[in-house]
Write a protein that holds these residues in place. Structure first.
Motif, PDB file in Angstrom:
ATOM      1  N   TYR A 109       3.601   5.807   6.940  1.00 44.63           N
ATOM      2  CA  TYR A 109       2.140   5.690   6.937  1.00 44.63           C
ATOM      3  C   TYR A 109       1.645   5.755   8.372  1.00 44.63           C
ATOM      4  O   TYR A 109       1.955   4.888   9.190  1.00 44.63           O
ATOM      5  N   LEU A 110       0.862   6.790   8.673  1.00 45.64           N
ATOM      6  CA  LEU A 110       0.360   6.980  10.033  1.00 45.64           C
ATOM      7  C   LEU A 110      -1.093   6.516  10.129  1.00 45.64           C
ATOM      8  O   LEU A 110      -1.922   6.872   9.296  1.00 45.64           O
ATOM      9  N   THR A 111      -1.367   5.699  11.143  1.00 50.98           N
ATOM     10  CA  THR A 111      -2.740   5.257  11.377  1.00 50.98           C
ATOM     11  C   THR A 111      -3.087   5.438  12.856  1.00 50.98           C
ATOM     12  O   THR A 111      -2.322   5.043  13.733  1.00 50.98           O
ATOM     13  N   TYR A 112      -4.230   6.060  13.103  1.00 51.83           N
ATOM     14  CA  TYR A 112      -4.708   6.252  14.472  1.00 51.83           C
ATOM     15  C   TYR A 112      -5.552   5.064  14.869  1.00 51.83           C
ATOM     16  O   TYR A 112      -6.397   4.597  14.089  1.00 51.83           O
ATOM     17  N   ASN A 113      -5.349   4.570  16.080  1.00 53.17           N
ATOM     18  CA  ASN A 113      -6.154   3.464  16.602  1.00 53.17           C
ATOM     19  C   ASN A 113      -6.230   2.318  15.591  1.00 53.17           C
ATOM     20  O   ASN A 113      -7.311   1.846  15.245  1.00 53.17           O
ATOM     21  N   ALA A 114      -5.050   1.884  15.114  1.00 53.24           N
ATOM     22  CA  ALA A 114      -5.001   0.902  14.026  1.00 53.24           C
ATOM     23  C   ALA A 114      -5.456  -0.474  14.484  1.00 53.24           C
ATOM     24  O   ALA A 114      -5.182  -0.899  15.603  1.00 53.24           O
ATOM     25  N   LYS A 115      -6.171  -1.128  13.608  1.00 48.66           N
ATOM     26  CA  LYS A 115      -6.673  -2.476  13.872  1.00 48.66           C
ATOM     27  C   LYS A 115      -6.597  -3.269  12.582  1.00 48.66           C
ATOM     28  O   LYS A 115      -6.568  -2.677  11.505  1.00 48.66           O
ATOM     29  N   LEU A 116      -6.616  -4.585  12.699  1.00 47.27           N
ATOM     30  CA  LEU A 116      -6.735  -5.427  11.509  1.00 47.27           C
ATOM     31  C   LEU A 116      -7.941  -4.955  10.714  1.00 47.27           C
ATOM     32  O   LEU A 116      -9.005  -4.707  11.287  1.00 47.27           O
ATOM     33  N   GLY A 117      -7.770  -4.818   9.415  1.00 45.32           N
ATOM     34  CA  GLY A 117      -8.911  -4.412   8.579  1.00 45.32           C
ATOM     35  C   GLY A 117      -8.935  -2.934   8.250  1.00 45.32           C
ATOM     36  O   GLY A 117      -9.774  -2.499   7.473  1.00 45.32           O
ATOM     37  N   CYS A 118      -8.020  -2.157   8.825  1.00 50.47           N
ATOM     38  CA  CYS A 118      -7.923  -0.757   8.421  1.00 50.47           C
ATOM     39  C   CYS A 118      -7.549  -0.699   6.934  1.00 50.47           C
ATOM     40  O   CYS A 118      -6.881  -1.582   6.424  1.00 50.47           O
ATOM     41  N   THR A 119      -8.002   0.345   6.232  1.00 54.58           N
ATOM     42  CA  THR A 119      -7.659   0.478   4.816  1.00 54.58           C
ATOM     43  C   THR A 119      -6.823   1.734   4.609  1.00 54.58           C
ATOM     44  O   THR A 119      -6.601   2.510   5.543  1.00 54.58           O
ATOM     45  N   ASP A 120      -6.410   1.943   3.362  1.00 54.74           N
ATOM     46  CA  ASP A 120      -5.594   3.106   3.046  1.00 54.74           C
ATOM     47  C   ASP A 120      -6.319   4.418   3.335  1.00 54.74           C
ATOM     48  O   ASP A 120      -5.682   5.440   3.562  1.00 54.74           O
ATOM     49  N   ALA A 121      -7.653   4.376   3.306  1.00 51.04           N
ATOM     50  CA  ALA A 121      -8.424   5.589   3.603  1.00 51.04           C
ATOM     51  C   ALA A 121      -8.247   6.008   5.069  1.00 51.04           C
ATOM     52  O   ALA A 121      -8.574   7.126   5.440  1.00 51.04           O
ATOM     53  N   ASP A 122      -7.739   5.086   5.912  1.00 47.29           N
ATOM     54  CA  ASP A 122      -7.535   5.378   7.331  1.00 47.29           C
ATOM     55  C   ASP A 122      -6.130   5.917   7.622  1.00 47.29           C
ATOM     56  O   ASP A 122      -5.780   6.137   8.777  1.00 47.29           O
ATOM     57  N   ARG A 123      -5.324   6.049   6.571  1.00 39.41           N
ATOM     58  CA  ARG A 123      -3.915   6.402   6.803  1.00 39.41           C
ATOM     59  C   ARG A 123      -3.560   7.753   6.205  1.00 39.41           C
ATOM     60  O   ARG A 123      -4.155   8.196   5.234  1.00 39.41           O
ATOM     61  N   ASN A 124      -2.545   8.379   6.809  1.00 43.76           N
ATOM     62  CA  ASN A 124      -1.915   9.536   6.190  1.00 43.76           C
ATOM     63  C   ASN A 124      -0.508   9.133   5.769  1.00 43.76           C
ATOM     64  O   ASN A 124       0.183   8.426   6.504  1.00 43.76           O
ATOM     65  N   CYS A 125      -0.131   9.569   4.589  1.00 44.57           N
ATOM     66  CA  CYS A 125       1.141   9.128   4.023  1.00 44.57           C
ATOM     67  C   CYS A 125       2.106  10.290   3.865  1.00 44.57           C
ATOM     68  O   CYS A 125       1.723  11.384   3.453  1.00 44.57           O
ATOM     69  N   ILE A 126       3.352  10.050   4.232  1.00 54.44           N
ATOM     70  CA  ILE A 126       4.442  11.000   3.947  1.00 54.44           C
ATOM     71  C   ILE A 126       5.448  10.208   3.120  1.00 54.44           C
ATOM     72  O   ILE A 126       5.932   9.170   3.574  1.00 54.44           O
ATOM     73  N   SER A 127       5.734  10.681   1.928  1.00 51.91           N
ATOM     74  CA  SER A 127       6.577   9.856   1.063  1.00 51.91           C
ATOM     75  C   SER A 127       7.885  10.552   0.730  1.00 51.91           C
ATOM     76  O   SER A 127       8.107  11.697   1.100  1.00 51.91           O
ATOM     77  N   ASN A 128       8.742   9.796   0.050  1.00 54.74           N
ATOM     78  CA  ASN A 128      10.010  10.337  -0.465  1.00 54.74           C
ATOM     79  C   ASN A 128      10.953  10.835   0.618  1.00 54.74           C
ATOM     80  O   ASN A 128      11.621  11.859   0.441  1.00 54.74           O
ATOM     81  N   VAL A 129      11.013  10.137   1.734  1.00 52.50           N
ATOM     82  CA  VAL A 129      11.958  10.534   2.769  1.00 52.50           C
ATOM     83  C   VAL A 129      13.349  10.019   2.394  1.00 52.50           C
ATOM     84  O   VAL A 129      13.593   8.811   2.351  1.00 52.50           O
ATOM     85  N   ARG A 130      14.218  10.912   2.047  1.00 51.13           N
ATOM     86  CA  ARG A 130      15.620  10.629   1.687  1.00 51.13           C
ATOM     87  C   ARG A 130      16.313  11.983   1.581  1.00 51.13           C
ATOM     88  O   ARG A 130      15.629  13.008   1.419  1.00 51.13           O
ATOM     89  N   PRO A 131      17.655  12.012   1.705  1.00 54.09           N
ATOM     90  CA  PRO A 131      18.337  13.314   1.703  1.00 54.09           C
ATOM     91  C   PRO A 131      18.033  14.133   0.445  1.00 54.09           C
ATOM     92  O   PRO A 131      17.940  15.349   0.513  1.00 54.09           O
ATOM     93  N   GLU A 132      17.832  13.465  -0.712  1.00 45.83           N
ATOM     94  CA  GLU A 132      17.564  14.206  -1.953  1.00 45.83           C
ATOM     95  C   GLU A 132      16.078  14.528  -2.104  1.00 45.83           C
ATOM     96  O   GLU A 132      15.660  15.156  -3.070  1.00 45.83           O
ATOM     97  N   GLY A 133      15.252  14.025  -1.168  1.00 43.45           N
ATOM     98  CA  GLY A 133      13.819  14.280  -1.226  1.00 43.45           C
ATOM     99  C   GLY A 133      13.388  15.065   0.000  1.00 43.45           C
ATOM    100  O   GLY A 133      13.868  16.170   0.255  1.00 43.45           O
TER     101      GLY A 133
END
Lengths: 468, 225
Positions: free
Chosen positions: B154-178
C-alpha cells in the motif's frame, strides 16, 4: 413512553433502562455483533438489549421521518432518504409502530403486490428497525414475499429463480487463467447474474483488455448475460470515454456520506457513471446498468458511522442503490472480517438481515455468502446461510472455482453450490440464460447440467482466442 | 495453512537478519494491539503505534534527519505482519531486494520499519514521525485457502494520521505464484515516480505503467478524471 415524547426508556423488573435517543435504541436493540461492540454502541447486557427492543417496538414509524439518525444538513445519504421519501406509499403504513409493522409484514395482508406498493414509503431506518424485532424465520418469510425484477440482457429476480455471478478472478489478471475459470463456470450453468471480475490491477490498459476478453466471449457465444469489471467507478468512466465495452458499472457503496467519501465517491459521481453506461445502450431488454456491493461494517471501518449501528448503516446504503436502479446489489457479508462479524452465527444473521432490508426497500439483493480465514466460520456455515437465503428468495450468489477466491483471498460459494440450491429447491437460472444453456447442450430439458465432452464448442473454440 | 497463517507470530529475528544481510537498517515497532485477539477485534489499535514505538521513531528522526534534511527519506518501507506472518517471512525480504535493485540511485530508502500486530494505516504514523515523502506498507494479506502467503503493498504519498484508503494505491498478490517480486517492485516504483510528480497518491493516481512513460501524460487529465 417511547417515541412521541422523544424520551426512550423501558422498565424490566425493577430496573428502568433509558436510552439517549433513537439511534441509541436502534444500536442497543441490535442482535449482538463484534462491529457494534467495536463502535461502542452495543447493549452491555442481554437484558439491556431486550429493554431496547421493547422500547423500539413502541416507536411509531413516523418518528423515523422526524428524528433523523444522521443529520440532514451534514449527510447526503440522509438527504436522499428524506427527499425521495414517497409519502403516498407511506400512507398505508404511517399509523403503525415498529411492532405493528412487524406483525403487518408477517400477516397475509402484506402480499407481494402490497409490499411493492409501499416499498418507496419505507426508509432504510424503518427496515432496519423492524428487522431488529424479527427472528431469522421472520426475515426469510417476509423477504420471500418481496419481488424485485431487473433486466439488462436477461431477467433477474423472478420467483422460482436464482442467478449466479460468475467470478473468474485471477491473482495477476492472466487472461488464460481468467478464461479457464470462465469456461468452467459457464459449463456449470453459472454466470446469469453477471460475469464479474475483480481485477488485481488498476492499470487502465490491462482493464481495457479484460473488458474486451469478457465481451468477446459474450458476443462470440451469444450469451444472454452481462459483464462487469469491479474497479473504481472513476476508472470505469475513463474507460467508457476510451470506448471500452462496459455493460454494468460497479461500485462499492456505504450508508453515510463520509464513508462514501473514503471510497472516493459521492451520489453525483455514481449518477454520472450511470449516465455514461446508459449512453452506451448495451442492454437489450432493460436498462438496469449498475452493480453495487455493500457490507456491514464499511462505515465504521472508515470512522464514518456517526454512532449508528452497522446494520442500520448498511440498510442506508440500499437507499443509494434503490435511487440508481441497479441490476444487482451484493452484500459481501463475511468479507470484512471478524472485527465486524465475529463468527458463523453473526455472519448468518447479517446475511438474512441485509437480504430482508434490501428486498423490502425494493433493491435486487444478492449475497456473497462468504467468510475470511481469520473469522470463526467455515464452509458449513456458508452451506447454512446459502440454504436459508435461497429459501428467502435470494436474487443471486457467487460462483467461484472451489469456492476459493485466489485473488481476493477469501472463501465464498462454488459453481456447485448454485447447482445444489437449484436442485434441492427446484430453482432455475434466468430464463434467457437457461435457454442458452439448453441450446449449448450444457443443460438437458429437465434442467440438469450435462456431462461435457472435449468436443464442446466452449472448449474447442474458446482457447484459440487466447493462444499466446 | 490459512488458519495457521493468521495466528502464527512473525519471526522478527530471522527477518531482521535477512534485511541486515541485504545492507539495510531496521527498526522494530509494535501497534497498540497487545495480542492477536485484540488485533482481530480492534482494528483501531492495529492502526496506531504504541508509546514505546512512537518515541523510538521520534528519537531516530531527531538524531538522523533534524540536522540533515538532505538525508530525508524518499520512500519508507514498513513491513507489517497483518493477517499472514507466513506471507511476510516468505516474501518481504525478497521483494525488498528487488526494490533495492530497481530504485533510482538518488532516492533515500531509510531504515526498514518492522511492525507487529500491524494494519495498513500504521504506516501513516510511522511515515509522519520519520518525515518520509512516501511510505509503502508491505503487509501480509488475509490468507486464502490456496494462497495463504500473499503479500500486499500500500503506497501513500505524504502520509499522515487520518489518511484513508482513498489516499492509497494498492498492489496485491505478491508471491511467486501471483505477482512476482521484480514485477511488483517495478510497479511500485512506477507509482512512486508518478506520485512524486503529481504530489498525491490514491484514486487520483491511475496506474498506467504498461502504457508507456508517465511523463507523456498530463497530470491534469488524470486528476480531473
Amino acid at each position: 413512553m417511547c417515541g412521541d415524547t422523544m424520551s426512550y426508556k423501558h422498565t424490566l423488573g425493577v430496573q428502568t433502562y433509558e436510552f439517549r435517543d433513537l439511534k441509541d435504541v436502534m444500536a442497543k436493540a441490535s442482535p449482538a455483533r463484534s462491529g457494534d461492540y467495536l463502535a461502542g454502541v452495543a447493549a452491555a447486557t442481554y437484558v439491556e438489549r431486550m429493554a431496547a427492543r421493547m422500547c423500539l417496538a413502541d416507536v411509531p414509524l413516523a418518528q423515523f421521518l422526524q428524528e433523523l439518525l444522521i443529520p440532514y444538513e451534514s449527510d447526503e445519504v440522509t438527504r436522499l432518504i428524506i427527499d425521495t421519501h414517497d409519502k403516498q406509499a407511506f400512507a398505508e403504513i404511517s399509523h403503525l409502530t415498529v411492532a405493528d409493522f412487524r406483525n403487518w409484514l408477517l400477516s397475509d395482508i402484506a402480499t407481494t403486490e402490497t409490499l411493492a406498493r409501499v416499498a418507496r414509503g419505507i426508509t432504510p431506518e424503518m427496515a432496519a428497525a423492524v428487522s431488529k424485532l424479527m427472528r431469522n424465520q421472520d426475515l426469510i418469510l417476509v423477504a420471500k414475499k418481496c419481488s424485485v425484477i431487473t433486466r439488462f440482457r436477461n431477467t433477474i429476480g423472478l420467483a422460482g429463480h436464482i442467478s449466479a455471478r460468475l467470478q473468474p478472478n485471477h491473482p495477476t489478471d492472466d487472461p488464460r487463467g481468467i478464461a479457464a475459470s470462465l469456461i468452467d463456470g459457464l459449463l456449470y450453468g453459472s454466470g446469469d447474474a453477471v460475469i464479474g471480475i475483480n481485477p488485481a490491477t488498476d492499470n487502465l490498459s490491462a482493464l481495457m483488455e479484460l473488458y474486451y476478453l469478457v465481451d468477446g466471449v459474450i458476443q462470440q457465444f451469444e450469451i444472454p448475460t452481462q459483464s462487469c469489471i469491479l474497479t473504481h467507478v472513476t476508472n470505469q468512466i475513463q474507460l467508457i470515454e476510451k470506448g471500452a465495452p462496459v455493460d454494468l458499472v460497479f461500485q462499492s457503496i456505504a450508508g453515510t456520506e463520509l464513508a462514501n467519501k473514503s471510497f472516493g465517491i459521492d451520489i453525483a459521481l455514481l449518477a454520472e457513471a450511470r449516465d455514461a453506461a446508459l449512453s452506451l445502450k448495451r442492454g437489450t431488454i432493460g436498462d438496469n446498468v449498475m452493480y453495487f456491493e455493500t457490507g456491514q461494517g464499511s462505515a465504521l471501518s472508515a470512522n464514518a458511522n456517526h454512532g449508528v449501528d452497522q446494520q442500520t448503516c448498511e440498510a442506508r446504503a440500499y437507499a443509494i442503490a434503490r435511487h440508481l436502479s441497479p441490476l444487482l446489489t451484493n452484500t459481501v457479508v463475511g468479507f470484512i472480517g471478524p472485527e465486524y462479524l465475529y463468527d458463523g452465527k453473526q455472519i448468518i444473521r447479517a446475511g438474512l438481515e441485509d437480504h430482508f432490508c434490501g428486498k423490502l426497500l425494493g433493491v435486487p439483493l444478492g449475497c456473497d455468502v462468504c467468510y475470511t480465514n481469520h473469522a470463526e466460520a467455515d464452509q458449513d456455515d456458508m452451506d447454512t446461510l446459502m440454504t436459508l437465503l435461497a429459501n428467502a428468495g435470494l436474487t443471486f450468489l457467487m460462483g467461484i472455482p472451489g469456492a476459493d477466491d485466489i485473488m481476493l483471498n477469501y472463501q465464498t460459494t462454488s459453481f456447485h453450490d448454485t447447482l445444489y440450491l437449484r436442485k434441492i429447491l427446484g430453482l432455475k437460472a434466468a430464463p434467457e440464460f437457461e435457454q442458452w444453456l439448453k441450446k449449448m447442450n450444457i443443460m438437458d430439458s429437465a434442467g440438469q447440467v450435462r456431462p461435457i465432452s472435449q468436443q464442446h464448442p466452449l472448449l474447442q473454440q474458446f482457447p484459440n482466442r487466447l493462444a499466446p | 495453512m490459512a488458519r495457521d497463517a493468521v495466528h502464527l507470530a512473525l519471526d522478527v529475528n530471522s527477518l531482521t537478519d535477512q534485511l541486515h544481510a541485504q545492507g539495510l537498517t531496521t527498526l522494530q515497532v509494535h501497534s497498540r494491539a497487545t495480542d492477536r485477539h485484540s488485533y482481530l477485534l480492534r482494528p483501531d489499535l492495529g492502526r496506531r503505534l504504541d508509546e514505546t514505538s512512537v518515541s523510538l521513531l521520534q528519537q531516530y528522526s531527531q538524531h538522523h534527519y533534524f540536522h540533515h534534511p538532505e538525508k530525508n527519506i524518499d520512500l519508507l518501507l514498513v513491513i507489517g505482519d497483518g493477517l499472514s506472518s507466513t506471507a511476510v517471512s516468505q516474501q518481504a525480504a525478497k521483494l525488498i531486494a528487488e526494490i533495492q535493485l530497481q530504485i533510482p540511485p538518488h532516492w533515500n530508502l531509510g531504515p526498514i520499519v518492522i511492525a507487529q500486530q500491524a494494519r495498513v494505516a500504521l504506516a501513516d504514523e510511522a511515515s509522519e514521525l520519520l518525515n518520509a515523502r512516501m511510505v509503502a506498507m508491505l503487509i501480509g494479506e488475509r490468507p486464502g485457502l490456496s494462497s495463504p502467503d500473499s503479500l500486499g503493498i500500500y503506497l501513500t504519498y505524504n502520509a499522515k494520521l487520518g489518511c484513508t484508503d482513498a489516499d492509497r494505491n494498492c498492489i496485491s498478490n505478491v508471491r511467486p505464484e501471483g505477482l512476482v517480486y521484480a514485477a511488483a517492485a517495478k510497479k511500485l516504483l512506477w507509482l512512486c515516480a508518478a506520485a512524486l510528480r503529481m504530489q498525491c497518491s490514491g484514486i487520483a493516481l491511475k496506474d498506467e505503467s504498461d502504457t508507456g512513460s508517465f511523463i507523456a501524460v498530463a497530470p491534469a487529465s488524470l486528476t480531473e478524471g
